[in-house]
Each structure stands twice: as C-alpha cells, then as structure tokens.
Design a protein around this motif. Structure first.
Motif, PDB file in Angstrom:
ATOM      1  N   ASP A 152       0.810  -1.222   0.000  1.00 32.84           N
ATOM      2  CA  ASP A 152       0.000   0.000   0.000  1.00 32.84           C
ATOM      3  C   ASP A 152       0.842   1.269   0.000  1.00 32.84           C
ATOM      4  N   ASP A 153       2.146   1.109   0.149  1.00 30.76           N
ATOM      5  CA  ASP A 153       3.042   2.270   0.225  1.00 30.76           C
ATOM      6  C   ASP A 153       3.539   2.698  -1.148  1.00 30.76           C
ATOM      7  N   VAL A 154       3.722   3.997  -1.303  1.00 31.77           N
ATOM      8  CA  VAL A 154       4.452   4.544  -2.442  1.00 31.77           C
ATOM      9  C   VAL A 154       5.819   4.929  -1.888  1.00 31.77           C
ATOM     10  N   GLU A 155       6.876   4.509  -2.585  1.00 36.17           N
ATOM     11  CA  GLU A 155       8.231   4.734  -2.098  1.00 36.17           C
ATOM     12  C   GLU A 155       9.080   5.482  -3.129  1.00 36.17           C
ATOM     13  N   ILE A 156      10.085   6.209  -2.613  1.00 46.05           N
ATOM     14  CA  ILE A 156      11.036   6.959  -3.434  1.00 46.05           C
ATOM     15  C   ILE A 156      12.438   6.450  -3.099  1.00 46.05           C
ATOM     16  N   LEU A 157      13.273   6.324  -4.117  1.00 48.39           N
ATOM     17  CA  LEU A 157      14.658   5.901  -3.921  1.00 48.39           C
ATOM     18  C   LEU A 157      15.526   7.114  -3.563  1.00 48.39           C
ATOM     19  N   LEU A 158      16.230   7.009  -2.430  1.00 50.60           N
ATOM     20  CA  LEU A 158      17.146   8.055  -1.979  1.00 50.60           C
ATOM     21  C   LEU A 158      18.503   7.438  -1.665  1.00 50.60           C
ATOM     22  N   CYS A 159      19.522   8.273  -1.606  1.00 54.55           N
ATOM     23  CA  CYS A 159      20.869   7.784  -1.326  1.00 54.55           C
ATOM     24  C   CYS A 159      21.539   8.624  -0.250  1.00 54.55           C
ATOM     25  N   LYS A 160      22.528   8.009   0.384  1.00 50.06           N
ATOM     26  CA  LYS A 160      23.386   8.690   1.353  1.00 50.06           C
ATOM     27  C   LYS A 160      24.796   8.688   0.777  1.00 50.06           C
ATOM     28  N   GLY A 220      14.052  -2.950   0.623  1.00 48.80           N
ATOM     29  CA  GLY A 220      14.108  -1.829  -0.309  1.00 48.80           C
ATOM     30  C   GLY A 220      15.501  -1.274  -0.525  1.00 48.80           C
ATOM     31  N   ILE A 221      16.521  -2.014  -0.115  1.00 49.50           N
ATOM     32  CA  ILE A 221      17.908  -1.565  -0.250  1.00 49.50           C
ATOM     33  C   ILE A 221      18.487  -2.079  -1.563  1.00 49.50           C
ATOM     34  N   ILE A 222      19.313  -1.252  -2.189  1.00 47.23           N
ATOM     35  CA  ILE A 222      20.067  -1.640  -3.381  1.00 47.23           C
ATOM     36  C   ILE A 222      21.481  -1.959  -2.886  1.00 47.23           C
ATOM     37  N   LEU A 228      24.579   4.146   1.202  1.00 49.39           N
ATOM     38  CA  LEU A 228      23.263   3.516   1.261  1.00 49.39           C
ATOM     39  C   LEU A 228      22.399   4.048   0.127  1.00 49.39           C
ATOM     40  N   ILE A 229      21.721   3.128  -0.559  1.00 48.04           N
ATOM     41  CA  ILE A 229      20.700   3.481  -1.549  1.00 48.04           C
ATOM     42  C   ILE A 229      19.481   2.645  -1.189  1.00 48.04           C
ATOM     43  N   LYS A 230      18.364   3.328  -0.901  1.00 46.64           N
ATOM     44  CA  LYS A 230      17.206   2.631  -0.355  1.00 46.64           C
ATOM     45  C   LYS A 230      15.904   3.318  -0.757  1.00 46.64           C
ATOM     46  N   PHE A 231      14.852   2.498  -0.920  1.00 49.63           N
ATOM     47  CA  PHE A 231      13.503   3.020  -1.127  1.00 49.63           C
ATOM     48  C   PHE A 231      12.896   3.346   0.234  1.00 49.63           C
ATOM     49  N   TYR A 232      12.274   4.544   0.326  1.00 48.53           N
ATOM     50  CA  TYR A 232      11.616   4.984   1.552  1.00 48.53           C
ATOM     51  C   TYR A 232      10.157   5.304   1.260  1.00 48.53           C
TER      52      TYR A 232
END
Length: 152
Positions: A17-25, A103-105, A114-118
């Motif tokens: 049910d979640d919509v997620e965005i990929l972000l990086c550190k 959700g981690i790449i 870190l590259i992960k969907f949140y």
C-alpha cells in the motif's frame, strides 16, 4: 561560465500500500540527510543523457523507465543547478535481484553508503539543496496517485 549542472533520476515504486522513493546517502558528505542519485553533466552531454548515465552508474544498473522526458524538477542553488526526472521501477528479472525485501540496493557504486527506497509517509531528512525537488516530486505523486500506470 555558468553554474555546474547535476542531473539524476528519482525512481518511484508501489510496495504493497506504500508509495516509495529511492534516496541515497553519499559517502563524501558530512551533512546529515539523504539525496537523489545524480551527477555532473559532462561535455557534449544533454541533461537527460547525464541523468540516465549517472543513475545507471550509481544504482548498479537498476532498470527504471522515465515517466516522461518532459517531466522533471529543478532546484537552483547558489553552487549548482539540479534536475531530477521521476521514473517508475521497471518490473524486470534484473530488478528482482537488485532490490532487497527492505528496499535496499546492496550492489551499487562506491559514491554512496546507502541506496534505499523509503515510503513517502516516512521519509528521512533530505539535503536542503534538494528539498524543493522532493516537495515537487511529492506533489507530483499526490496528483498522480490514482494513475497506477505512472507509479507501479
């Protein structure tokens, strides 16, 4: 000579049910927060070409599909101008092995720790110089949430 330009891609996906965005550190920063996968435009390269190249390099080859080449978000900062294109995560065999259940790449370049969907309802802090892009991206998602062809 004008300011440097950075371009990238912000994948969006449905996860239950979640919509997620990929972000990086990024590894190179002492600043607290996350950002988008992006990088500098090289000589004789268009912004969209740079966005695709940088995303492919930094994400470890994650398959995505731009929503529309004419749909992008811009933030003009004192040091550089940033362009980010929203994309949907392609449903490919390649991606099944590139995204963990969290959700981690895990296999990506060494520029990021870190590259992960949140989930959009539980996002970490984003760098100030990318906050306007995130705000615009969230408005875009809200506007298109009923169109699942835009967000898979």
């Amino acid at each position: 000579m004008g300011k440097p330009v950075s371009c990238g891609i912000a994948p969006i996906r449905k996860n239950g049910d979640d919509v997620e965005i990929l972000l990086c550190k990024p590894i190179y920063t002492d600043f607290y927060g996350m950002g988008f996968l992006k990088g500098q435009v090289e000589e004789n390269e268009t912004n969209i070409e740079a966005a695709k190249r940088e995303f492919n390099e930094e994400s470890g080859g994650l398959d995505v599909e731009l929503i529309d080449e004419d749909t992008y978000f811009v933030q003009n900062n004192p040091k550089k101008k940033i362009y980010i294109w929203p994309a949907k995560v392609s449903l490919t065999k390649n991606n099944v092995h590139k995204i963990t259940s969290m959700g981690i790449i895990p296999e990506h370049d060494d520029e990021n720790v870190l590259i992960k969907f949140y989930p959009i309802n539980d996002l970490p802090d984003v760098f100030r110089n990318q906050q306007q892009i995130l705000d615009d991206l969230l408005q875009f998602i809200e506007k298109n949430k009923d169109n699942m062809d835009v967000i898979r």
